[in-house]
Scaffold this motif. Sequence first.
Motif, PDB file in Angstrom:
ATOM      1  N   MET A 181     -52.297   3.298   8.443  1.00 37.93           N
ATOM      2  CA  MET A 181     -53.151   2.425   9.217  1.00 37.93           C
ATOM      3  C   MET A 181     -54.297   1.945   8.341  1.00 37.93           C
ATOM      4  O   MET A 181     -54.967   2.720   7.694  1.00 37.93           O
ATOM      5  CB  MET A 181     -53.694   3.176  10.429  1.00 37.93           C
ATOM      6  CG  MET A 181     -54.902   2.523  11.046  1.00 37.93           C
ATOM      7  SD  MET A 181     -55.717   3.485  12.316  1.00 37.93           S
ATOM      8  CE  MET A 181     -56.743   4.539  11.367  1.00 37.93           C
ATOM      9  N   VAL A 182     -54.497   0.631   8.336  1.00 32.61           N
ATOM     10  CA  VAL A 182     -55.616   0.030   7.617  1.00 32.61           C
ATOM     11  C   VAL A 182     -56.272  -0.966   8.559  1.00 32.61           C
ATOM     12  O   VAL A 182     -55.602  -1.732   9.239  1.00 32.61           O
ATOM     13  CB  VAL A 182     -55.141  -0.689   6.332  1.00 32.61           C
ATOM     14  CG1 VAL A 182     -56.313  -1.333   5.619  1.00 32.61           C
ATOM     15  CG2 VAL A 182     -54.422   0.265   5.397  1.00 32.61           C
ATOM     16  N   ASN A 183     -57.603  -0.947   8.593  1.00 35.05           N
ATOM     17  CA  ASN A 183     -58.343  -1.916   9.387  1.00 35.05           C
ATOM     18  C   ASN A 183     -58.857  -3.019   8.473  1.00 35.05           C
ATOM     19  O   ASN A 183     -59.387  -2.748   7.391  1.00 35.05           O
ATOM     20  CB  ASN A 183     -59.523  -1.261  10.106  1.00 35.05           C
ATOM     21  CG  ASN A 183     -59.076  -0.405  11.263  1.00 35.05           C
ATOM     22  OD1 ASN A 183     -57.975  -0.549  11.770  1.00 35.05           O
ATOM     23  ND2 ASN A 183     -59.925   0.506  11.692  1.00 35.05           N
ATOM     24  N   TYR A 184     -58.672  -4.249   8.931  1.00 33.55           N
ATOM     25  CA  TYR A 184     -59.137  -5.427   8.200  1.00 33.55           C
ATOM     26  C   TYR A 184     -60.143  -6.165   9.067  1.00 33.55           C
ATOM     27  O   TYR A 184     -59.888  -6.402  10.239  1.00 33.55           O
ATOM     28  CB  TYR A 184     -57.973  -6.362   7.888  1.00 33.55           C
ATOM     29  CG  TYR A 184     -56.976  -5.786   6.918  1.00 33.55           C
ATOM     30  CD1 TYR A 184     -57.121  -5.978   5.547  1.00 33.55           C
ATOM     31  CD2 TYR A 184     -55.883  -5.065   7.373  1.00 33.55           C
ATOM     32  CE1 TYR A 184     -56.191  -5.451   4.654  1.00 33.55           C
ATOM     33  CE2 TYR A 184     -54.956  -4.536   6.484  1.00 33.55           C
ATOM     34  CZ  TYR A 184     -55.119  -4.728   5.125  1.00 33.55           C
ATOM     35  OH  TYR A 184     -54.214  -4.212   4.247  1.00 33.55           O
ATOM     36  N   LEU A 185     -61.259  -6.552   8.470  1.00 38.75           N
ATOM     37  CA  LEU A 185     -62.276  -7.314   9.170  1.00 38.75           C
ATOM     38  C   LEU A 185     -62.219  -8.753   8.677  1.00 38.75           C
ATOM     39  O   LEU A 185     -62.413  -9.019   7.488  1.00 38.75           O
ATOM     40  CB  LEU A 185     -63.667  -6.727   8.909  1.00 38.75           C
ATOM     41  CG  LEU A 185     -64.832  -7.363   9.658  1.00 38.75           C
ATOM     42  CD1 LEU A 185     -64.656  -7.222  11.173  1.00 38.75           C
ATOM     43  CD2 LEU A 185     -66.145  -6.724   9.215  1.00 38.75           C
ATOM     44  N   LEU A 186     -61.914  -9.672   9.591  1.00 40.51           N
ATOM     45  CA  LEU A 186     -61.887 -11.093   9.274  1.00 40.51           C
ATOM     46  C   LEU A 186     -63.318 -11.610   9.290  1.00 40.51           C
ATOM     47  O   LEU A 186     -64.033 -11.446  10.279  1.00 40.51           O
ATOM     48  CB  LEU A 186     -61.037 -11.855  10.288  1.00 40.51           C
ATOM     49  CG  LEU A 186     -61.082 -13.378  10.208  1.00 40.51           C
ATOM     50  CD1 LEU A 186     -60.564 -13.877   8.855  1.00 40.51           C
ATOM     51  CD2 LEU A 186     -60.285 -13.998  11.341  1.00 40.51           C
ATOM     52  N   LYS A 187     -63.735 -12.228   8.179  1.00 39.98           N
ATOM     53  CA  LYS A 187     -65.081 -12.769   8.061  1.00 39.98           C
ATOM     54  C   LYS A 187     -65.001 -14.225   7.612  1.00 39.98           C
ATOM     55  O   LYS A 187     -64.098 -14.591   6.869  1.00 39.98           O
ATOM     56  CB  LYS A 187     -65.890 -11.946   7.057  1.00 39.98           C
ATOM     57  CG  LYS A 187     -66.066 -10.529   7.524  1.00 39.98           C
ATOM     58  CD  LYS A 187     -66.633  -9.523   6.551  1.00 39.98           C
ATOM     59  CE  LYS A 187     -67.521  -9.962   5.478  1.00 39.98           C
ATOM     60  NZ  LYS A 187     -68.064  -8.870   4.654  1.00 39.98           N
ATOM     61  N   ILE A 188     -65.954 -15.039   8.107  1.00 39.86           N
ATOM     62  CA  ILE A 188     -65.998 -16.460   7.729  1.00 39.86           C
ATOM     63  C   ILE A 188     -67.385 -16.837   7.236  1.00 39.86           C
ATOM     64  O   ILE A 188     -68.382 -16.184   7.560  1.00 39.86           O
ATOM     65  CB  ILE A 188     -65.620 -17.399   8.899  1.00 39.86           C
ATOM     66  CG1 ILE A 188     -66.614 -17.284  10.047  1.00 39.86           C
ATOM     67  CG2 ILE A 188     -64.199 -17.167   9.362  1.00 39.86           C
ATOM     68  CD1 ILE A 188     -66.568 -18.424  11.033  1.00 39.86           C
ATOM     69  N   THR A 189     -67.423 -17.917   6.460  1.00 44.88           N
ATOM     70  CA  THR A 189     -68.676 -18.555   6.094  1.00 44.88           C
ATOM     71  C   THR A 189     -68.404 -20.047   5.988  1.00 44.88           C
ATOM     72  O   THR A 189     -67.247 -20.468   5.861  1.00 44.88           O
ATOM     73  CB  THR A 189     -69.270 -18.001   4.783  1.00 44.88           C
ATOM     74  OG1 THR A 189     -70.618 -18.491   4.646  1.00 44.88           O
ATOM     75  CG2 THR A 189     -68.431 -18.384   3.575  1.00 44.88           C
TER      76      THR A 189
END
Length: 156
Positions: free
Chosen positions: A1-9
């Motif tokens: 299990m890996v958690n990914y955080l989607l981030k934008i700029t």
Amino acid sequence: MVNYLLKITAELENLTNLQPQGGCDDPNFSYLFKVKCGRCGEVSQKETCVTLSETVALPAGKATTNLMQKCKFCGRDGTITMIPGQGKPLTDEASQAGKYAPLMQFDCRGYEPLEYIEGTKFDDIDLSAGEFSEYDEKGECPVMISNLRSTFDVVK
């Protein structure tokens, strides 16, 4: 299990907050991205759509996930479960500083998210062309979103 955080700029002109229509935890906002199989490395040809309001039961029957998908190349099953509560609007201050704002966190098992597709609506703004510009009649000024970028960061 890996958690990914989607981030934008993005570069914002005469806008204060950029976030999905209904907020970052909007149950009807669809996140579109390509995925890579954790077993064989095959990248999906089509984008995968994940929505908070859409769930499927896991085979064990005790839990749910937002996406269960089989790799077309090796046949391995993978899941992506959205974890709400991590998203924040991209503010004008963060934009000017070149900082990224978190949108959504994903618990990925068997897949790695790649290439977020910015072709969805943020607060009645269509970013399918990668940018947006219009004139705000009420504020009597131009508004613009340009140079939209995204990243998936591994989080614990």
